[in-house]
Scaffold this active site. Sequence first.
Site, PDB file in Angstrom:
ATOM      1  N   ASP A 516      37.351  18.795 -10.757  1.00  0.00           N
ATOM      2  CA  ASP A 516      37.480  20.510 -10.348  1.00  0.00           C
ATOM      3  C   ASP A 516      36.127  20.580  -9.733  1.00  0.00           C
ATOM      4  O   ASP A 516      35.722  19.332  -8.491  1.00  0.00           O
ATOM      5  CB  ASP A 516      36.395  20.935 -11.565  1.00  0.00           C
ATOM      6  CG  ASP A 516      36.487  22.214 -11.958  1.00  0.00           C
ATOM      7  OD1 ASP A 516      37.418  22.661 -10.941  1.00  0.00           O
ATOM      8  OD2 ASP A 516      35.826  23.372 -13.183  1.00  0.00           O
ATOM      9  N   GLU A 519      36.929  22.255  -3.252  1.00  0.00           N
ATOM     10  CA  GLU A 519      36.580  23.237  -2.876  1.00  0.00           C
ATOM     11  C   GLU A 519      36.721  22.859  -1.225  1.00  0.00           C
ATOM     12  O   GLU A 519      36.743  22.921  -0.398  1.00  0.00           O
ATOM     13  CB  GLU A 519      36.783  24.782  -2.223  1.00  0.00           C
ATOM     14  CG  GLU A 519      37.414  25.673  -4.108  1.00  0.00           C
ATOM     15  CD  GLU A 519      37.296  24.821  -5.454  1.00  0.00           C
ATOM     16  OE1 GLU A 519      37.869  24.152  -6.078  1.00  0.00           O
ATOM     17  OE2 GLU A 519      35.711  25.068  -5.367  1.00  0.00           O
ATOM     18  N   ASP A 592      39.868  29.818 -12.870  1.00  0.00           N
ATOM     19  CA  ASP A 592      38.738  30.617 -13.395  1.00  0.00           C
ATOM     20  C   ASP A 592      39.590  31.805 -13.513  1.00  0.00           C
ATOM     21  O   ASP A 592      39.094  32.929 -12.999  1.00  0.00           O
ATOM     22  CB  ASP A 592      37.233  30.464 -13.188  1.00  0.00           C
ATOM     23  CG  ASP A 592      37.243  29.144 -13.280  1.00  0.00           C
ATOM     24  OD1 ASP A 592      37.422  27.948 -13.426  1.00  0.00           O
ATOM     25  OD2 ASP A 592      35.708  28.989 -12.092  1.00  0.00           O
TER      26      ASP A 592
END
Length: 925
Positions: A516, A519, A592
Amino acid sequence: MRLPFFIILISSLLISSPLPARSWKKDEFRNCNQTPFCRRARARKPGACSLIATDVLISDGNLVAKLIDKNREDPATDLDPVKPLILTVSAYQDAILRLKIDEDQTLDPPKKRFEVPEVIIPEFEAKKLWLQKIVKEQIGGDSKPSSVVYLSDGYEAVLRHDPLEIYVREKSSGNRVLSMNSHGLFDFEQLRTKKEGEDWEEKFRGHTDTRPYGPQSISFDVSFYGSDFVYGIPEHATSLALKPTRGPGIDHSEPYRLFNLDVFEYIHDSPFGIYGSIPFMISHGKSRGTSGFFWLNAAEMQIDVLGAGWDADSGISFPSSGNRIDTFWMTEAGIVDTFFFVGPGPKDVLRQYTTVTGTPAMPQLFATAYHQCRWNYRDEEDVENVDAKFDEHDIPYDVLWLDIEHTDGKRYFTWDKALFPNPQEMQRKLAAKGRHMVTIVDPHIKRDDSYFLHEDATKLGYYVKDATGKDYDGWCWPGSSSYIDMLSPEIRSWWGERFSYLNYLGSTPSLYIWNDMNEPSVFNGPEVSMPRDALHVGGVEHRELHNAYGYYFHMATADGLIKRADEKDRPFVLSRAFFPGSQRYGAVWTGDNSADWDHLRVSIPMLLTLGLTGMTFSGADVGGFFGNPEAELLVRWYQLGAYYPFFRGHAHHDTKRREPWLFGERNTELMREAIHVRYMLLPYFYTLFREANTSGTPILRPLWMEFPSDEETFSKDEAFMVGNSLLVQGIFTERAKHVSVYLPGEQSWYDVRTGATYTGGSTHKLDALEESIPAFQRAGTIIPRRDRFRRSSTQMTNDPFTLVIALNSSKAAEGELYIDDGKSFNFKQGAYIHRRFVFKDGKLTSSDARNSSSGKLMFNSDCTIERIIILGHAAGPKNALVEPENLKLEIELGPLQLHGRSGPAVLTIRKPGVLVTNDWTIKIL
């Protein structure tokens, strides 16, 4: 996951004064006008490109040319001459054209521009065609020449010298398929030395980007011919068919942004980029078919879809007819490294694209089943209780997930000893039921001198550096954090070794990984990410590789799990960030999302788009990550999610618990039934995963992929195909009484619950039933199922199969079944079963569909076919003959019942007893 309030507040104080949540989300990120390269590119006028091609020749099997500026003065006297660029055109098998444009390295630019490594698979270069000659021609009476080279027997590539233009055309008709710079918008900002007094710095919300190499952006126009719509370029929470962003009646619209970002509660119907970036666009139209364009570039990208007839302030005049769609591509850095895919069919384009970037990995069987996740299951007792409740309520699941709270102070590869004192025993209890566990491992490493991982990474120099050369220090879940530099193969190899049982204490063979925040997310960084002037190995600026950072992290983790298993077992790694090639390493999800109907609805175009760009193993958080779904929304989400390639329920830790048994007996029954549908269809899904693994064809498909001439399907994105056999229509409104379903094509469709028949080429208004969402089997197909429900997919391994045969108007149907051990890489050496089923002339035949060069290993199974259901066959036959056993069986005639509904009578053959491994025939007498 996302920031709790106190971290949002801290981050806001570090950047500027805190703002209300909604404006904070909007203002945290740049728009095009706040992004200098985007603003400059959008201000260009048609014909602004003054480059021409000279010195065109064949070199090393490529067409090579110099691009010079015809409007510049003598470079010997010009104070700031534009140096020549080098253009290279290469042809590859399957009519793939590659076009590269870069600075001339012989002229000693200030640095070498970044080319994205390890995305193009090594096998692709072996498919190169060595060009032998150039054909010169004048086009349209123009006295200036063009150079034409071979691409395939049906296509050729054309380089127009002046004005500069590159396009692919059909040989037979001369019709164009794709072109670049047809409107003269190409621009390439070359690296240069800063002059005295120049200021290259850029500022945004208190952050300063030093930009030591100055402006280096690239932009150009790309045109798709014979096109009705364009699709692709994920990730955006918007419609499947991309909407015009500039054109008549479009005011102040933003381009589609490709810049991997941690976006808090992203909004639907927006061109704003979120967690992943794939600069690959697909065009489709009834007149010509399908084509595709891919730009291998990892810097921030902005893409305009230009509306027809637009000639207002820009002076651009685009056609008002539907035979061409023009687009405008802009990026901050890198080089031109582009690929033209000519199709002509949708699946052809996907095959061509995955020839370059690789086909999706073949997952383990368990990973294709249902996953249960929450931020966070509190402790081992909570894990045990949740696991037991699934069994108590007869709900199968395969994977239970642990989020960051399972660690010791958010130090990855550790366990909270008070909450999870016996992690191996916890995993072994799950494994005894055929279940697995996933734990989270993110790229930010807690800056704690007593933390072994930070100590090693610091000593070895394995962190990303800031602009001054020091280890970059940002703020994420653990607080002060540094980030592993995944660009380096050496560092990736070191990272992979962290997953060994010796290094990851408490892990077992049934434990897999979740990446997770990759990015990368930096709570106090510009746009909640890493500064663009941060430095990676080799002096590469973060701006140059930003969109690929998560890709390399995903790669390193997957490779680590393969090493852990001595290269015997396939890995499972879920990643939030992605880039072209990510499909080779595992699954992704849409991040999300929120517990509302709009996010349920937008999940379908988002997943369809991911599938169209190679990322077929994808899903959305069932129920929505943020918020508390009402029972009806949660049920509808499970009913839809059962058809996602990646099927996981997940929720934020501030939400109410929402396991399927917490919403009353009836809702538990409905969610159980939805999950049972997925387990019943696992053989079909697994067969589709293998198809994706070999051809690049996605599991979830837009209707037009299967019905490319049906214009009614081109802009539809509330219904989708699962493979070529199932059509599913979601229900996206609260308390819906009816739902309209368009069934394409000329064949019939069968309701999967009842066997009722519906005509194709029509829209049908149906009752919105609480038991299920509409799903239909296409006439002419055969679907394999497993109808016995177990605790997990691994406990279904030896169960028999059911074949559902949906006859077309010719009373024929066909389908396939793929089986392997569900775990190892042995299938690559031929250890698998691949059967082809054909029903024709009253006979069902099973034959071997294996590739003749499959390999030496074999895989056997004792599984049988226990039931055959035939839809669309007239009543009358009483018996069936199984050959070569010469076994005569009775045929039952009765209603098909699924979800408690019944319909017309269908034929059923029970217990034919034939092995899935064998050739056999069952004849209707």
